[in-house]
Enzyme design. Structure first.
Site, short mmCIF file in Angstrom:
data_model
loop_
_atom_site.label_atom_id
_atom_site.label_comp_id
_atom_site.label_asym_id
_atom_site.label_seq_id
_atom_site.Cartn_x
_atom_site.Cartn_y
_atom_site.Cartn_z
N SER A 144 -27.38 3.70 11.91
CA SER A 144 -28.52 4.53 12.29
C SER A 144 -28.51 5.86 11.54
CB SER A 144 -28.54 4.74 13.80
OG SER A 144 -29.71 5.38 14.24
N ASP A 188 -36.74 -3.91 15.88
CA ASP A 188 -35.99 -2.67 16.15
C ASP A 188 -36.99 -1.61 16.57
OD1 ASP A 188 -34.54 -0.30 16.07
OD2 ASP A 188 -33.51 -0.76 14.20
N HIS A 198 -31.22 -2.00 17.73
CA HIS A 198 -30.88 -1.04 16.69
C HIS A 198 -29.37 -1.02 16.41
CE1 HIS A 198 -31.97 2.45 14.28
NE2 HIS A 198 -31.12 3.24 14.93
#
Length: 267
Positions: free
Chosen positions: A97, A219, A247
């Site tokens: 991320s 996502d 995610h």
């Protein structure tokens, strides 16, 4: 000589015995334990460096500086510090991320330390910028999310965790709620603002390292179009789309992504 001050500050741990080194950088609201489902598939092939950003996990809270960690560059400095403390060269940075972007910043600043990048569900900007970019969120949405941290921190954690994991009411979402709630709210809010309001789109073409982008099909935080945008901007990148919700591919689909990471790291 290993810099033990940095090792303690960032709660650095090393597993595995391979010739190549992977540095695993966790995402917002998480810590190094979130990699535990992926590392068993990697540790026979690689030396693996795990750490916690200052303000996360078991890092030294006394090292937190609001100004430094209000920007992603501050977290990128943690990555560089860890690499230098362990005297690493040509490491492969695996970032989840927001750490895909902190890893990008670190790779641009210190290319001798990081030779490849693996981006797990990256987003260079969570903000929509029509007509050319759809980050997924309007500024008012993200400001509301940050405000909720002040008003009802536990409620904020319970709302965000299922969005991140792509699951609801299961052990993984509950674990993420616990991780969020175990982080000092001041540290968490500082990291949240840096995560959700940074824009790294202009940096994507500045990193020359080969890059593997691992993207979920569904996502809620970073759509397929975001992964495709990152791939299009990074000339030495390859994009793999994984049929998955959420995610956190390293937590939900470790068996699917581990072969891709191993192959890419060995190329």
């Amino acid at each position: 000589m290993i810099d033990t001050d940095i090792v303690r500050r960032n709660s650095v741990s090393v597993i595995g015995t391979g010739a190549r080194t992977l540095v695993l950088a966790h995402g917002f609201g998480c810590d190094q334990t979130m990699w535990r489902l992926l590392t068993p598939y990697l540790q026979d092939e690689f030396r693996i460096v795990l750490f916690d950003y200052v303000g996360s996990g078991k890092s030294d809270p006394k090292a937190f500086r609001g100004k430094k960690y209000s920007e992603l560059s501050g977290y990128a400095e943690d990555i560089i510090d860890v690499c230098e403390a362990l005297e690493l060269r040509d490491a492969i940075l695996v970032g989840h991320s927001v750490s895909a972007m902190t890893g990008l910043i670190a790779a641009i600043k210190a290319p001798d330390l990081i030779s490849k990048l693996v981006m797990v569900c990256p987003s260079p900007s969570f903000l929509n910028d029509p007509p050319h970019y759809n980050g997924g969120f309007e500024r008012a949405d993200l400001e509301g999310l940050i405000d909720l941290m002040d008003q009802n921190y536990i409620g904020w954690a319970n709302n965000l965790a299922p969005l991140v994991t792509g699951t609801n009411g299961d052990a993984m979402a509950d674990e993420l709620v616990e991780s969020f709630c175990s982080t000092d709210p001041i540290f968490a809010k500082t990291f949240a603002r840096a995560t959700f309001f940074s824009d790294c789109r202009h940096l994507l073409d500045k990193a020359k390292q080969p890059t593997l982008i691992l993207q979920s099909t569904h996502d809620a935080l970073a759509s397929v179009s975001v992964g495709e945008f990152v791939h299009a901007k990074m000339t030495a990148s390859q994009l793999e789309i994984v049929e998955a919700n959420g995610h956190c591919l390293h937590m939900t689909h470790p068996t699917q992504i581990a072969p891709s990471v191993i192959r890419f790291a060995k190329e």
